[in-house]
Enzyme design. Structure first.
Site, PDB file in Angstrom:
ATOM      1  N   THR A   1       0.727  -1.179   0.067  1.00 50.42           N
ATOM      2  CA  THR A   1       0.248   0.061   0.103  1.00 50.42           C
ATOM      3  C   THR A   1       0.637   1.026   0.009  1.00 50.42           C
ATOM      4  O   THR A   1       1.900   1.150   0.682  1.00 50.42           O
ATOM      5  CB  THR A   1      -1.122  -0.096   0.900  1.00 50.42           C
TER       6      THR A   1
ATOM      7  N   GLU B   1      -5.858  -1.873   3.267  1.00 53.57           N
ATOM      8  CA  GLU B   1      -5.642  -2.908   4.777  1.00 53.57           C
ATOM      9  C   GLU B   1      -6.953  -3.428   5.089  1.00 53.57           C
ATOM     10  O   GLU B   1      -6.964  -4.404   5.738  1.00 53.57           O
ATOM     11  CB  GLU B   1      -5.234  -1.953   5.740  1.00 53.57           C
TER      12      GLU B   1
ATOM     13  N   LYS C   1      -6.800  22.800  10.538  1.00 57.51           N
ATOM     14  CA  LYS C   1      -6.987  23.553  11.520  1.00 57.51           C
ATOM     15  C   LYS C   1      -6.536  24.933  11.778  1.00 57.51           C
ATOM     16  O   LYS C   1      -5.328  25.395  11.517  1.00 57.51           O
ATOM     17  CB  LYS C   1      -6.415  22.871  12.899  1.00 57.51           C
TER      18      LYS C   1
ATOM     19  N   TRP D   1     -11.642  23.510  12.913  1.00 56.27           N
ATOM     20  CA  TRP D   1     -11.338  22.511  12.004  1.00 56.27           C
ATOM     21  C   TRP D   1     -12.161  22.639  10.619  1.00 56.27           C
ATOM     22  O   TRP D   1     -13.508  23.014  10.700  1.00 56.27           O
ATOM     23  CB  TRP D   1     -11.860  20.987  12.666  1.00 56.27           C
TER      24      TRP D   1
END
Length: 533
Positions: free
Chosen positions: A175, A319, A411, A416
């Site tokens: 990956t 995964e 941020k 956020w």
């Protein structure tokens, strides 16, 4: 065998070969690839011949056999023959650099490589650095002596496949998308079979036009080297669908095959969907496309619908084998809810930490148990849950919304900001076809969003001030925070991609950090402080 009251019951191992149990009934169904057409009966024989060929070249149970090929019938045969003989299938990402390909082959310990002629120069350069590699089988579309088809034709038509532990490793790949070397993941036979059953059960129970049926014609638009092509080749084979393998992806070829072969179901990342839509000049209905890899914007979903493609969102990771959730929608659902990451498929548990909005953590019987490196595995499986590194929200109805990647969330001024949300809004502008938003350092605010956009074909690029004003109206309306309006908007002809077609934000961040103060592309500066006093 298990002895019960004097009787021996068959202890049925969940092996990939069991997915072929019903193929003899699919006598009129075709596999179409590289100018060839053959039945499932022929597919079964070819799988046996490939195993016989590999055994004659010294491949034994536990050995790793690597494949470097575009999407083809050859790859489909490798999906079955290699793990069915107890060996390990390594799917090599051919879009990686030469040195990284060499790293993956060395770490996996590949003993034999089936290699498309296009990649021979790469392998020749690497050969001295691959001490475990004993044989290379050449893959071409023709029947030249010494190549795949000729060797297969000369191999024995029956191979003595036998049962073994369902927890044996079946596949491995690497990956990418993080810093440092790629991480090697593993999947067992049991994991792949369970993933196949759960995903196929979900797709079979979708609303009309949003799932997969035996009458569908399947064509992958996710490379077979990427997470088992999302597991769909195993599903399509188990269900006996007509399968069409397009080779190297080209929008013109994909559209021609769709028309010629009657393709009705595909899957891919938004980038490839975008390319297909740009190349299409007529309606593409009926065509259902499972979209994943990155967020599907509402604007792209609407455009696909106008051209006859029904988009269904899915979510997963390398995964996780990969499918964890698949979307479904009814006529009452908004386009926003249709673009969610979907609902967990059977046997999948999801939670966010902290509860409400936070990192998405999952459990499922097919997610990888770890990487080759133990320290990375410990971080992946902290507290017994697989940590996805995605920020998510789980709606009251169970639908999952991916808000952002942890590394991509911004941020700014203590608030956020979701890069995914800003990208979707930018792409709702008629002059924008693609967008990527990253965080750049700010002495005053900590971080600030910066946007990169690609204009729509045939449309003049608007002044960046116009796009910034376009976003500001959403802030005025309360849809987004004023903090979220980027200070800079950069127009580019294209955006960098990872090896699996996602926008490469890591490279964008690197370029932004090294970019001199002189402007490389059209941009605008902040008109005062948008954060307020």
């Amino acid at each position: 065998m298990v002895n019960i009251a004097g009787r021996e019951a068959y202890s049925y191992p969940l092996l990939i070969g069991q997915l072929l149990a019903s193929v003899k009934q699919y006598r009129t169904t075709e596999i179409v690839s590289a100018g060839r057409r053959f039945s499932y009966v022929a597919l079964r024989e070819r799988i046996h011949r490939l195993a016989s060929l590999l055994r004659s070249l010294g491949v034994q149970a536990g050995d790793t056999v690597a494949v470097m090929d575009w999407d083809s019938h050859r790859y489909l045969e490798c999906y079955f023959a290699i793990p069915m003989m107890g060996a390990v299938l390594q799917t090599v990402n051919v879009r990686l650099s030469r040195d990284v390909i060499g790293f993956t082959l060395r770490q996996a310990g590949a003993k034999l490589l089936l290699c498309h002629a296009e990649f021979e120069p790469v392998v020749e350069d690497l050969r001295d650095a691959l001490p475990d590699l004993e044989h290379v089988v050449r893959l071409i579309d023709g029947d030249e002596p010494g190549t795949y088809e000729a060797l297969l034709a000369a191999a024995l038509p029956e191979f003595p496949f036998s049962d073994f532990d369902e927890n044996a490793i079946a596949t491995t790949f690497h990956t990418t998308g993080t810093t440092g070397d790629p991480k090697q993941v593993f999947f067992t036979h049991r994991q792949i079979v369970l993933h196949t059953l759960a995903a196929s059960a979900t797709l079979a129970n979708q609303p009309d036009g949003q799932g997969l049926r035996r009458s569908d014609v399947y064509m992958p638009m996710t490379p077979l080297f990427h997470v088992h092509a999302w597991g769909l080749p195993y599903i399509a084979t188990m269900l006996g669908l007509k399968q069409v393998y397009p080779g190297r992806y080209d929008p013109g070829t994909l559209l021609a095959l769709k028309k010629q072969e009657g393709v009705t179901f595909s899957h891919g990342v938004p980038t490839l969907l975008r390319m297909v839509l740009d190349a299409a000049s007529e309606s593409l209905a009926p065509w259902t496309m499972l979209v994943g890899g990155s967020a599907l914007s509402p604007d792209l979903a609407r455009e696909a619908a106008r051209k006859g493609i029904v988009t269904v969102c899915g979510y997963g990771m390398s995964e996780t084998g990969p499918i964890l959730s698949i979307g479904r929608s009814g006529p009452e659902d908004t386009i926003d809810s249709k673009c969610r990451a979907g609902f967990p498929i059977p046997l999948v548990h999801m939670r966010t930490e902290p509860d409400g909005r936070g990192e998405l953590q999952v459990r499922a019987p097919w997610v990888t148990q770890g990487y080759a490196a133990q320290d990375a595995s410990d971080a992946l499986w902290e507290d017994g849950w697989l940590h996805t590194q995605d920020i998510a929200e789980i709606d009251p109805d169970g639908g999952v919304r991916i808000v952002d990647r942890i590394k991509d969330v911004i941020k700014t001024g203590g608030e956020w900001v979701s890069s995914i949300e800003i990208e979707a809004l930018l792409m709702s502008h008629p002059a924008v076809s693609e967008a990527a938003v990253i965080a750049i350092p700010s002495k005053k605010w900590g971080e600030r969003p910066k946007a990169f956009v690609v204009g729509s074909p045939g449309t003049a690029a608007p002044p960046p001030q116009e796009l910034r004003a376009f976003l500001a109206q959403f802030a005025t309306g309360g849809h987004i925070s004023p903090y979220a309006v980027p200070d800079e908007i950069v127009f580019r002809d294209s955006l960098p991609r990872t090896s699996v077609g996602k926008i490469d934000k890591r490279l964008l961040r690197q370029n932004a950090e090294s970019e001199p103060n002189a402007v490389l592309s059209t941009r605008i500066a902040t008109q005062g402080d948008i954060h307020g006093p």
